[in-house]
Motif scaffolding. Structure first.
Motif, short mmCIF file in Angstrom:
data_model
loop_
_atom_site.label_atom_id
_atom_site.label_comp_id
_atom_site.label_asym_id
_atom_site.label_seq_id
_atom_site.Cartn_x
_atom_site.Cartn_y
_atom_site.Cartn_z
N ILE A 1 1.49 -5.71 -10.83
CA ILE A 1 0.96 -4.36 -10.71
C ILE A 1 0.92 -3.69 -12.07
CG2 ILE A 1 1.27 -2.11 -9.62
CD1 ILE A 1 2.79 -3.58 -7.39
N GLY A 2 -0.26 -3.25 -12.47
CA GLY A 2 -0.41 -2.54 -13.73
C GLY A 2 -0.43 -1.04 -13.55
N GLY A 3 -0.49 -0.58 -12.29
CA GLY A 3 -0.49 0.86 -12.05
C GLY A 3 -1.10 1.19 -10.71
N HIS A 4 -1.23 2.49 -10.46
CA HIS A 4 -1.79 2.99 -9.20
C HIS A 4 -2.63 4.22 -9.49
CE1 HIS A 4 0.82 0.77 -6.27
NE2 HIS A 4 1.63 0.74 -7.31
N THR A 5 -3.65 4.44 -8.66
CA THR A 5 -4.37 5.71 -8.63
C THR A 5 -4.20 6.29 -7.22
OG1 THR A 5 -6.03 5.00 -10.24
CG2 THR A 5 -6.61 6.85 -8.81
N GLY A 6 -3.84 7.57 -7.18
CA GLY A 6 -3.65 8.19 -5.88
C GLY A 6 -4.00 9.67 -5.93
N PRO A 7 -4.35 10.25 -4.81
CA PRO A 7 -4.64 9.56 -3.55
C PRO A 7 -5.86 8.65 -3.69
CG PRO A 7 -4.38 11.93 -3.22
CD PRO A 7 -4.51 11.72 -4.68
N ALA A 8 -5.82 7.50 -3.02
CA ALA A 8 -6.98 6.61 -3.02
C ALA A 8 -8.17 7.33 -2.41
CB ALA A 8 -6.65 5.34 -2.23
N GLU A 9 -9.34 7.03 -2.93
CA GLU A 9 -10.56 7.66 -2.43
C GLU A 9 -10.99 6.95 -1.15
OE1 GLU A 9 -13.19 9.47 -5.75
OE2 GLU A 9 -12.51 7.52 -6.52
N LEU A 10 -10.71 7.56 -0.02
CA LEU A 10 -10.97 6.98 1.30
C LEU A 10 -11.60 8.02 2.21
CD1 LEU A 10 -7.46 5.35 1.77
CD2 LEU A 10 -9.56 4.07 1.30
N ASP A 11 -12.37 7.57 3.18
CA ASP A 11 -12.87 8.52 4.19
C ASP A 11 -11.73 8.85 5.15
OD1 ASP A 11 -13.10 6.74 6.75
OD2 ASP A 11 -14.07 5.55 5.18
N GLU A 12 -11.87 9.95 5.85
CA GLU A 12 -10.79 10.45 6.71
C GLU A 12 -10.42 9.46 7.81
OE1 GLU A 12 -11.60 14.31 8.23
OE2 GLU A 12 -11.80 15.25 6.25
N VAL A 13 -11.41 8.76 8.36
CA VAL A 13 -11.13 7.82 9.46
C VAL A 13 -10.27 6.67 8.95
CG1 VAL A 13 -12.17 6.17 11.07
CG2 VAL A 13 -13.23 8.43 10.72
N THR A 14 -10.61 6.12 7.79
CA THR A 14 -9.85 5.00 7.23
C THR A 14 -8.45 5.45 6.84
OG1 THR A 14 -11.87 3.98 6.37
CG2 THR A 14 -9.78 3.26 5.41
N GLU A 15 -8.34 6.62 6.23
CA GLU A 15 -7.02 7.13 5.84
C GLU A 15 -6.12 7.30 7.06
OE1 GLU A 15 -5.03 11.11 3.77
OE2 GLU A 15 -7.15 10.60 3.39
N LYS A 16 -6.66 7.89 8.13
CA LYS A 16 -5.86 8.07 9.34
C LYS A 16 -5.45 6.73 9.94
CE LYS A 16 -5.75 10.32 13.86
NZ LYS A 16 -5.15 9.14 14.52
N ALA A 17 -6.36 5.75 9.93
CA ALA A 17 -6.04 4.44 10.50
C ALA A 17 -4.93 3.75 9.71
CB ALA A 17 -7.29 3.58 10.53
N LEU A 18 -4.97 3.85 8.39
CA LEU A 18 -3.93 3.25 7.55
C LEU A 18 -2.57 3.90 7.82
CD1 LEU A 18 -5.93 2.97 4.22
CD2 LEU A 18 -4.97 1.04 5.49
N LEU A 19 -2.55 5.21 7.95
CA LEU A 19 -1.29 5.91 8.22
C LEU A 19 -0.79 5.62 9.62
CD1 LEU A 19 -1.97 9.36 6.51
CD2 LEU A 19 -0.55 7.49 5.66
N ASP A 20 -1.71 5.49 10.58
CA ASP A 20 -1.30 5.14 11.94
C ASP A 20 -0.67 3.75 11.97
OD1 ASP A 20 -2.15 7.56 12.93
OD2 ASP A 20 -4.04 6.79 13.75
#
Length: 401
Positions: A221-240
């Motif tokens: 891992i060289g690093g992270h960018t956050g919050p990741a640029e995601l649509d709301e549906v995908t973000e909710k599914a990942l958190l679920d």
């Protein structure tokens, strides 16, 4: 020492923030590490030079003493001790045994994820290396070989063709305490990390990041960018998904991080979990994103304190891991002034753990990072220019030794 101390498992760079938070509260600490040269030792009120995996020896050293809590971060190796010591010493918060198993045995996690309905992919794990090799040859290449019970990138190696399988397999096996290796098909897609913090079984805090992996066979891992640029549906599914999995391994309070491949068709493949806070300067990153101190929330949890506050903002942040660019040992020649770097626009945090004259090793595992830089901005497209300016100003120079 009259006040009960906080027992901190580990005294490396990632644990420094725990000692700093304890000092801010006036809470004494007992640090534990097998190495006597770790940066957290200077911040600990007491130090036990014991392996964090030897919970029996740690418990014996603290026999008859009251503790305020047990805590660690950024490493899976001490999770079993975290569970055992928090139970044996009567800590306010006890690390769950099921969370230990899925974090330290990748097959355990794959089986739990499949039982939870998470999409699966081809993998095999065993201490019979010939059996792993035989099964892996039937997979689609490339294939990644990992120690089944290690973290921090140790022993991870990609094989791009059948001729590379044996070398990758042996490399992974050398880094496994139990001699077990897992082989997995490499999945195409976006490399995502889902970080969550639960309170009372509900998601209290979360941050989804886009992971930047370095070129080469180790997926470092060289690093992270956050919050990741995601649509709301995908973000909710990942958190679920993350929420469901946490509850499945009995984590109703505390942090966890999940490595996920988000395929082009939207399928979410969860690769593994660490039932603890991410490393590589993650506390600095989330503080810059949301103004919420996850490290303070972790110490609160360990000591029986209040739930963490809700985020007050969310802005784009880029975390960059500082590493040696050399394939072999090197010597640090120069490091610029941290004050000048910190004064640059958008720089939220900069940490450097080396000084001129120090010998450094090639970046083959997470424990060999040299520090990190965190920059923030109003828009994602402003992050890389700000990071580049900070790296230039830092002027970290390393030459072969």
């Amino acid at each position: 020492m009259s006040e009960a101390p906080l027992l901190v498992l580990g005294a490396g760079e990632e644990q420094v923030a725990i000692y700093q938070e304890a000092r801010r509260r006036g809470l004494p600490t007992v640090g534990v590490d097998m190495r006597a040269d770790r940066p957290g030792i200077a911040l600990a009120d007491e130090f036990l030079q014991i392996s964090t995996t030897d919970h029996h020896a740690i418990a014996e050293a603290l026999r008859g003493r009251r503790i305020a809590g047990v805590v660690s971060t950024a490493a899976d190796t001490c999770l079993a001790s975290w569970h055992e010591l928090s139970t044996e010493l009567g800590a306010p918060w006890r690390f769950p045994a099921a969370a230990v198993r899925v974090s330290t045995d990748k097959a355990e996690f794959h089986q739990l994820a499949a039982a939870s309905g998470i999409p699966s992919y081809r993998w095999v794990q065993s201490d019979d290396l010939s059996a792993v090799a035989a099964t892996a040859h039937s997979f689609r290449f490339p294939i990644v070989f990992k120690p089944a019970d290690a973290s921090g990138g140790r022993g991870v190696h990609r094989a791009d063709s059948p001729s590379e399988v044996d070398a990758a397999l042996q490399y992974a096996a050398r880094h496994s305490p139990r001699g077990q290796v897992i082989a997995e098909e490499v999945l195409a897609g976006r490399n995502i990390t889902v970080n969550v913090f639960l309170c009372g079984g509900e998601l209290a805090l979360s941050l989804i990041t886009e992971k930047h992996t370095l070129p080469g066979p180790g997926f470092l891992i060289g690093g992270h960018t956050g919050p990741a640029e995601l649509d709301e549906v995908t973000e909710k599914a990942l958190l679920d998904d993350a929420h469901q999995l946490c509850l499945a391994f009995d984590l109703v309070d505390g942090p966890a991080n999940f490595d996920v491949i988000l395929a082009e068709d939207g399928t979410r493949y969860v690769l593994e979990v660490g039932a603890r806070m991410s490393g590589n300067g993650f506390p600095s990153m989330v503080l810059a994103v949301s103004e919420v101190d996850w490290m303070a929330a972790l110490v609160d949890l360990a000591t029986g304190g209040p739930h963490p506050p809700m985020p007050s903002r969310s802005r784009p942040v880029r975390l960059h891991v500082l590493t040696s660019p050399l394939p072999g040992p090197g010597s640090v020649v120069a490091v610029g002034g941290l004050e000048r770097v910190s004064a640059l626009p958008g720089v939220a945090a900069v940490e450097v753990f080396v000084a001129p004259g120090d010998t450094v090793q090639p970046f083959t595992e997470a424990g060999r990072k040299l520090g990190w830089i965190v920059v923030g901005a109003d828009r994602h497209d402003q992050l890389e220019p700000r990071l580049a300016a900070a790296v230039r100003e830092l002027g970290l120079v390393i030459v072969p030794s």
